[in-house]
Motif scaffolding. Structure first.
Motif, PDB file in Angstrom:
ATOM      1  N   ALA A  42      -6.660  -8.561   0.248  1.00  0.00           N
ATOM      2  CA  ALA A  42      -5.809  -7.834  -0.700  1.00  0.00           C
ATOM      3  C   ALA A  42      -4.344  -8.272  -0.709  1.00  0.00           C
ATOM      4  N   PRO A  43      -3.589  -8.445   0.290  1.00  0.00           N
ATOM      5  CA  PRO A  43      -3.750  -7.997   1.665  1.00  0.00           C
ATOM      6  C   PRO A  43      -3.257  -6.559   1.818  1.00  0.00           C
ATOM      7  N   GLY A  44      -3.859  -5.852   2.760  1.00  0.00           N
ATOM      8  CA  GLY A  44      -3.467  -4.478   3.030  1.00  0.00           C
ATOM      9  C   GLY A  44      -3.439  -4.205   4.511  1.00  0.00           C
ATOM     10  N   VAL A  45      -2.894  -3.051   4.882  1.00  0.00           N
ATOM     11  CA  VAL A  45      -2.845  -2.646   6.295  1.00  0.00           C
ATOM     12  C   VAL A  45      -3.892  -1.578   6.598  1.00  0.00           C
ATOM     13  N   GLY A  46      -4.615  -1.137   5.581  1.00  0.00           N
ATOM     14  CA  GLY A  46      -5.661  -0.153   5.763  1.00  0.00           C
ATOM     15  C   GLY A  46      -6.533  -0.111   4.520  1.00  0.00           C
ATOM     16  N   LEU A  47      -7.760   0.357   4.695  1.00  0.00           N
ATOM     17  CA  LEU A  47      -8.672   0.488   3.566  1.00  0.00           C
ATOM     18  C   LEU A  47      -9.700   1.556   3.904  1.00  0.00           C
ATOM     19  N   ALA A  48      -9.837   2.525   3.027  1.00  0.00           N
ATOM     20  CA  ALA A  48     -10.816   3.594   3.199  1.00  0.00           C
ATOM     21  C   ALA A  48     -12.044   3.298   2.340  1.00  0.00           C
ATOM     22  N   ALA A  49     -13.214   3.711   2.814  1.00  0.00           N
ATOM     23  CA  ALA A  49     -14.459   3.440   2.095  1.00  0.00           C
ATOM     24  C   ALA A  49     -14.412   3.903   0.632  1.00  0.00           C
ATOM     25  N   PRO A  50     -13.823   5.073   0.305  1.00  0.00           N
ATOM     26  CA  PRO A  50     -13.774   5.446  -1.112  1.00  0.00           C
ATOM     27  C   PRO A  50     -13.055   4.418  -1.994  1.00  0.00           C
ATOM     28  N   GLN A  51     -12.128   3.664  -1.428  1.00  0.00           N
ATOM     29  CA  GLN A  51     -11.411   2.671  -2.215  1.00  0.00           C
ATOM     30  C   GLN A  51     -12.310   1.530  -2.679  1.00  0.00           C
TER      31      GLN A  51
END
Length: 188
Positions: A42-51
């Motif tokens: 993405a880049p990201g620092v977190g990702l939740a399953a709903p996303q």
């Protein structure tokens, strides 16, 4: 592993509480591997399953501090405890955050400076994380996703109005919108 499309605000899975994970099986392990791949792309620092369209209580996180020390993991069925918020307005320099489900936007948001998160890892072993600062912000942000809350839902005043205008301009706020990390140019 595969990069998954990231849902954009308005998709129903982002606005509903996620369900607890029952058994951590190969399907859940594959989901988590794909979440790490997606978060990194993405880049990201977190990702939740709903996303990524899956209404389960799982999130991944990855962050390097100023010294380059890595901090990376997954939490299944997390519970969050936090120190009460300090009163006052958020500092736009120190307290602004963004979200992969609201790509390209950043707004200041007051968060607790210290949290504890418990849950399990993919092997069912207990996880207990006590963090402060930016890491505490990440934990709160991702945990919010599991309760169907986007950080922009917490905005007020001028920032909330600005976000509403951005959403209208970009056509966000309706089901079915997503973007693909590494493929979609969100600045175009």
């Amino acid at each position: 592993m595969a990069v998954l499309p990231i849902r954009i605000m308005g998709d129903p899975v982002l606005h509903a509480p996620a369900s607890p994970v029952g058994e951590v099986d190969d399907e859940v392990r594959q989901l988590v591997a794909d979440m790490f791949e997606t978060m990194d792309a993405a880049p990201g620092v977190g990702l939740a399953a709903p996303q990524v369209g899956v209404g389960l209580r799982i999130y991944t996180y990855s962050y390097e501090d100023d010294e380059g020390a890595p901090w990376r993991g997954v939490i299944v069925n997390p519970e969050l405890w936090m120190r009460p918020l300090e009163p006052g307005e958020p500092d736009p320099e120190e307290e602004s955050e963004g979200c992969l489900s609201v790509p390209g936007e950043r707004f200041p948001l007051r968060r607790s400076d210290s949290v504890m998160v418990t849950g399990t890892d993919l092997d069912g072993a207990p996880v207990r994380i006590e963090v402060d600062g930016w890491r505490a912000r990440i934990m709160q942000h991702e945990f919010d996703h599991l309760d169907g809350v986007l950080y922009i839902d917490r905005l007020s005043g001028a920032d909330a109005k600005t976000m509403q205008k951005v959403a209208r301009k970009r056509g966000w706020g309706r089901p079915g919108l997503s973007w693909m990390p590494g493929v979609d140019d969100l600045d175009a």
